[in-house]
Design an enzyme around this catalytic site. Structure first.
Site, mmCIF file in Angstrom:
data_model
loop_
_atom_site.group_PDB
_atom_site.id
_atom_site.type_symbol
_atom_site.label_atom_id
_atom_site.label_comp_id
_atom_site.label_asym_id
_atom_site.label_seq_id
_atom_site.Cartn_x
_atom_site.Cartn_y
_atom_site.Cartn_z
ATOM 1 N N TYR A 191 -39.633 13.956 13.549
ATOM 2 C CA TYR A 191 -40.460 14.206 15.100
ATOM 3 C C TYR A 191 -39.899 15.517 15.600
ATOM 4 C CZ TYR A 191 -41.573 9.124 15.461
ATOM 5 O OH TYR A 191 -41.983 7.808 15.484
ATOM 6 N N GLU A 197 -36.602 2.015 18.077
ATOM 7 C CA GLU A 197 -35.450 2.764 17.823
ATOM 8 C C GLU A 197 -34.298 2.405 18.956
ATOM 9 O OE1 GLU A 197 -35.861 7.021 17.507
ATOM 10 O OE2 GLU A 197 -34.229 7.283 16.447
ATOM 11 N N ASN A 249 -28.848 10.367 25.924
ATOM 12 C CA ASN A 249 -28.434 9.336 27.003
ATOM 13 C C ASN A 249 -28.542 10.080 28.441
ATOM 14 O OD1 ASN A 249 -27.303 8.069 24.824
ATOM 15 N ND2 ASN A 249 -25.462 7.342 25.605
HETATM 16 C C1 LIG Z 1 -27.056 12.900 13.732
HETATM 17 C C2 LIG Z 1 -28.530 13.049 14.129
HETATM 18 C C3 LIG Z 1 -29.538 12.638 13.497
HETATM 19 C C4 LIG Z 1 -30.914 12.851 13.966
HETATM 20 N N1 LIG Z 1 -32.002 12.427 13.292
HETATM 21 C C5 LIG Z 1 -33.390 12.677 13.344
HETATM 22 C C6 LIG Z 1 -34.309 12.349 12.462
HETATM 23 O O1 LIG Z 1 -33.947 11.740 11.505
HETATM 24 N N2 LIG Z 1 -35.525 12.718 12.902
HETATM 25 C C7 LIG Z 1 -35.953 13.345 14.140
HETATM 26 O O2 LIG Z 1 -37.180 13.708 14.287
HETATM 27 N N3 LIG Z 1 -34.851 13.828 14.827
HETATM 28 C C8 LIG Z 1 -33.541 13.607 14.491
HETATM 29 N N4 LIG Z 1 -32.516 14.014 15.378
HETATM 30 C C9 LIG Z 1 -32.942 14.775 16.408
HETATM 31 C C10 LIG Z 1 -32.533 14.343 18.025
HETATM 32 O O3 LIG Z 1 -33.803 13.241 18.391
HETATM 33 C C11 LIG Z 1 -32.401 15.118 18.856
HETATM 34 O O4 LIG Z 1 -31.253 15.852 18.587
HETATM 35 C C12 LIG Z 1 -32.427 14.955 20.107
HETATM 36 O O5 LIG Z 1 -33.910 14.372 20.543
HETATM 37 C C13 LIG Z 1 -31.951 16.046 21.131
HETATM 38 O O6 LIG Z 1 -32.737 17.289 21.298
HETATM 39 P P1 LIG Z 1 -32.043 18.563 20.859
HETATM 40 O O7 LIG Z 1 -31.090 18.378 19.922
HETATM 41 O O8 LIG Z 1 -33.212 19.519 20.898
HETATM 42 O O9 LIG Z 1 -31.200 18.891 22.357
HETATM 43 P P2 LIG Z 1 -31.818 19.514 23.696
HETATM 44 O O10 LIG Z 1 -33.032 18.678 23.914
HETATM 45 O O11 LIG Z 1 -31.869 20.982 23.654
HETATM 46 O O12 LIG Z 1 -30.595 18.802 24.576
HETATM 47 C C14 LIG Z 1 -29.485 19.600 24.944
HETATM 48 C C15 LIG Z 1 -28.823 18.949 25.942
HETATM 49 O O13 LIG Z 1 -29.632 18.994 27.035
HETATM 50 C C16 LIG Z 1 -29.823 17.528 27.714
HETATM 51 N N5 LIG Z 1 -31.255 17.482 28.214
HETATM 52 C C17 LIG Z 1 -32.384 18.092 27.843
HETATM 53 N N6 LIG Z 1 -33.230 17.792 28.782
HETATM 54 C C18 LIG Z 1 -32.893 17.197 29.869
HETATM 55 C C19 LIG Z 1 -33.662 16.635 30.962
HETATM 56 N N7 LIG Z 1 -34.614 16.671 31.112
HETATM 57 N N8 LIG Z 1 -32.504 16.093 31.757
HETATM 58 C C20 LIG Z 1 -31.216 15.976 31.537
HETATM 59 N N9 LIG Z 1 -30.641 16.402 30.341
HETATM 60 C C21 LIG Z 1 -31.346 17.141 29.356
HETATM 61 C C22 LIG Z 1 -29.789 16.748 26.304
HETATM 62 O O14 LIG Z 1 -29.440 15.699 26.841
HETATM 63 C C23 LIG Z 1 -28.549 17.503 25.768
HETATM 64 O O15 LIG Z 1 -27.374 17.061 26.535
HETATM 65 C C24 LIG Z 1 -31.276 13.492 15.052
HETATM 66 C C25 LIG Z 1 -30.132 14.042 15.552
HETATM 67 C C26 LIG Z 1 -28.964 14.021 15.333
HETATM 68 C C27 LIG Z 1 -27.961 14.457 16.241
#
Ligand SMILES: Cc1cc2nc3c(=O)[nH]c(=O)nc-3n(C[C@H](O)[C@H](O)[C@H](O)COP(=O)(O)OP(=O)(O)OC[C@H]3O[C@@H](n4cnc5c(N)ncnc54)[C@H](O)[C@@H]3O)c2cc1C
Lengths: 358, 389
Positions: free
Chosen positions: B133, B249, B373
């Protein structure tokens, strides 16, 4: 002596220390050196430690007549903070602890070579986790000796009669077990062999307690540098990373989170600097121990809160080893409980400063 | 201990709950490889496939799937018992994306042909799935994803990049969210596509995580051709299905599993550190324990809804927040009482049960993955509480 400096000279002296720290830990500098040294032996660079010796850092607090720089705790904390910001892995605080201990005794043992950064003398005082007490049990293993894998000499306190004597045991041939730590450094367990050690002093109890307190405070200052730098990286990220077509730093949830962390950093700075000033103003006994405990308790707890928060605010990239914020979290994991956990220091503070009804 | 007979998989659902618990214990004693108990890090397929195949062979692999598709069809209560007993025994997590995520999605939205083609191969372990994703610029804002799939005859041609793909190096299939309509509103141009990882044009690059483990990966797609019958549901309707899957999930991550495991480790550590006499620790422990009990109760409510065939609403987000933050608070406590041991890279005293730093680090991403979260709190405040904005 430093306590005699007036405020302006004091600020100047601290500024000079910060500038000189840039030689080893450039502000905002990259962490290539730090990364390359992780999980190696001894886990730091002897050349850099020697450089620290040449700059007078190991003996920063040691009186001039014993070969040190005779500076105050304010300077020592400013230096530790700068090194924390750059994650310098050299065991400056443990070496300074040994230097402070030796300088307080009549027979200095390896003091000169230690001050020069030529000899690494580590004090092996601890017999269990999370304590500041050194019982000095002759044959008990000495635990958690920081960066022990590079030691030349161990300073081992041993209880004799009612007193805590101090021995110097060469590291070569010593029974030392090394365990790696999360930050890429190590901790050692020494099984002392007092038979083959040189007795340096008959009564080192007070000197050790004082040196441990300074090490605890300096560790608090190092953690202050750790959290400030991790937080600065994170606020930069909040100002550039975009999601939902916006800079994520515009989301109020994240703004409040960042504001909360910044308050913890401010409290830590206030506490550490107040403690250093109090020591430099000549605080002794319970008053001295209490300010140290207050600062270390705050720094330990705040450093974990801040570095954990920084990982969270970074999202997925915060959980990669490539991203530097993680290095700061791992450093905090190792140092938060060194020279006493937050809980230990809170307990000690309450015992030293009972509530009064006034 | 007297051995008890383990009934056929189809009969498990009908057992009395307490009997079922004993049966699970017996099953684990009989079948779980001793050397895989409480691994300090998430295992790769090479390491845990023995167990996966054992579960498959015994018919125990998919506790939540209906029986007609090869699952155990277990009641909510029994699913909780099962996960408690797995936890108690130190059972390692398998490569479970097919079991937990893709399987339920195919059962719900797949064609008969897709069910026939994919479900049995999850059950045998022939297909090991990963979840594609997230992208570098589409994390929390998942709907901004740009990996595109363009129809060319009987195939979609996929180009783009996924990231943070857990255990992609182990997987031979990946389920993707791809953009199939660049003109439509961003949620309305997304499709759900199943891709064979052996297809030409796919490159997988592991990323070292904070545990210093090569658990998640980047996955690159360069003109990858995917048969068009591998699209699940309707074209451009992938978002709604994926959202439903996010519900699965969230309830999966919201299960008390991680917290229960961590609390048992905290107990062991507290024994070792000798802190039970401290009033402060007793109170902290009691609070964590009650939090866990209440989480179990809340989890039971959601599992029961699923069992009744109800859709999970946006409020399931609370389960994810409560569980992951409890997991973190427990490991924070371990760090705080562990003294200098908390900084060790390897488990303390060589004892896997005393892996303070390791468990603390594993707890960090739980508040990031599966929808951070912060995002869950946004959902709760807007979609559940109806607060404006
Ligand atoms: C160990 C691990 C395993 C994973 N495995 C998978 C997998 O198998 N497949 C897959 O597709 N993905 C996977 N992920 C990805 C995961 O779904 C994303 O890391 C997650 O959705 C956050 O996106 P990002 O890392 O781009 O952070 P960002 O979206 O850039 O977030 C950065 C910070 O901003 C905050 N934030 C963002 N938008 C808002 C808002 N509107 N309001 C308040 N705060 C906000 C977030 O909470 C975070 O604190 C994995 C991630 C981890 C850490």
């Amino acid at each position: 002596m430093s306590a005699a400096l007036d405020d302006t000279d004091r600020a100047e002296s601290i500024r000079m220390i910060r500038d000189s720290a840039a030689a080893v830990a450039p502000p905002g500098g990259d962490l290539k050196r730090v990364r390359a040294l992780r999980f190696t032996d001894p886990g730091y660079d002897r050349g850099t430690l020697r450089q620290m010796g040449e700059m007078g850092w190991i003996g920063l607090r040691v009186p001039e007549e014993r070969g040190g720089a005779g500076l105050g705790m304010g300077e020592a904390c400013a230096l530790a903070e700068a090194l924390g910001a750059g994650l310098a892995p050299e065991p400056l605080i443990p070496c300074a602890l040994s230097a402070g201990l030796l300088a307080a005794l009549d027979s200095a043992g390896p003091l000169d070579a230690l001050l020069a950064g030529e000899t690494v003398a580590l004090t092996a005082w601890q017999e269990r986790a999370d304590t500041l007490d050194a019982p000095g049990t002759a044959d008990a293993p000495r635990r958690f000796v920081p960066m022990a894998s590079g030691a030349d000499t161990f300073l081992v306190p041993v209880r004799e009669g009612g007193k805590l004597a101090l021995y110097a045991q060469p590291a070569s041939g010593a029974d030392v077990a090394i365990e790696r730590t999360q930050d890429g450094g190590n901790l050692g367990t020494l099984r002392p062999n007092i038979g083959g050690a040189e007795k340096l002093a008959g009564d080192a109890e007070a000197a050790l307690a004082a040196a441990l307190d300074e090490a605890a405070l300096a560790t608090g200052a190092y953690l202050l540098g750790v959290m400030e730098r991790a937080f600065a990286m994170t606020t930069d990220y909040l100002k550039t990373r975009q999601q939902f077509g916006r800079i994520i730093g515009t989301f109020q949830a994240l703004q409040h989170r960042a504001a909360d962390l910044s308050m913890q950093i401010a409290l830590t700075r206030a506490s550490v600097e107040a403690a250093a000033a109090s020591l430099d103003a000549g605080a002794t006994g319970d008053a001295r121990r209490a300010v140290v405990s207050r600062a270390k308790a705050r720094a330990a707890e705040a450093s974990m809160l801040v570095t954990r928060g920084c990982v969270q605010l970074s999202g997925g990239i915060g959980y990669t080893d490539d991203y530097d914020v993680g290095l700061y979290l791992r450093k905090a994991m190792v140092l938060a409980n060194q020279y006493g956990s937050a809980a230990l220091h809170r307990r000690r503070f309450m015992a030293l400063v009972p509530e009064s009804d006034e | 201990m007297d051995a008890i007979a383990v009934p056929q998989p189809q009969e498990l659902d009908g057992l009395d709950d307490e009997v079922f618990r004993q049966v699970v214990r017996q099953f684990l004693r009989d079948n779980y490889p001793e050397d895989l108990r409480n691994p300090p890090k998430r295992l790769h397929w090479d390491e845990n496939k023995v167990w996966y195949h054992k579960l498959a062979e015994k018919g125990w692999l998919c506790p939540g799937w209906p029986k007609e598709h090869g699952g155990l069809g277990l009641s909510p209560a029994k699913q909780i018992i099962l996960s408690e007993e797995y936890e108690r025994h130190g059972v390692a997590r398998t490569n479970d994306h097919g079991i937990v995520m893709l399987g339920p999605l195919v059962i719900r939205y797949g064609t008969e042909e897709q069910k026939q083609r994919f479900l049995p191969k999850i059950l045998t372990g022939e297909h090991v799935w990963c979840q594609g994703y997230s992208e570098p610029n589409a994390g929390s804002d998942l709907a901004a994803l740009r990996t595109e799939a363009v129809l060319d005859g009987d195939h979609y041609v996929v180009n783009g990049q996924k990231t943070w793909t857990t255990l992609a190096t182990d997987a031979n299939w990946i389920f993707l969210l791809v953009r199939t309509d660049k003109q439509a509103k961003k949620q309305e141009g997304i499709s759900f596509l199943l891709v064979d990882m052996k297809s030409p044009g796919i490159t997988v690059r592991p990323i070292i995580n904070l545990e210093l483990h090569d658990e998640f990966c980047e996955v690159f797609f360069d003109n990858v051709r995917v048969p068009k019958e591998n699209l699940v549901g309707q074209p451009n309707k992938g978002w709604d299905m994926a959202k439903a899957l996010l519900g699965f999930e969230r309830i999966f991550i919201g299960a008390p599993r991680q917290s229960a495991y961590a609390l048992s480790r905290l107990r062991t550590l507290a024994d070792r550190m000798g802190v039970w006499d401290e009033a402060d620790f007793q109170d902290r422990y009691a609070r964590l324990r009650l939090d866990l009990e209440d989480l179990k109760a809340l989890y039971g409510v959601y599992v029961a809804k699923l069992k009744r065939g109800e859709q999970l609403g946006p409020d399931v987000s609370m389960l994810k927040v409560i569980q992951t933050e409890l997991f973190q608070r427990i490991t924070d406590t371990m760090l705080e009482i562990g003294g200098e041991n908390a900084g060790l890279l390897e488990p303390m005293e060589g004892n896997r049960d005393l892996n303070i730093g390791g468990l603390f680090i594993q707890a960090r991403p739980a508040t990031i993955y599966g929808g951070s979260n912060e995002i869950q709190r946004n959902i709760l405040s807007k979609n559940v509480l109806g607060l404006p904005g």
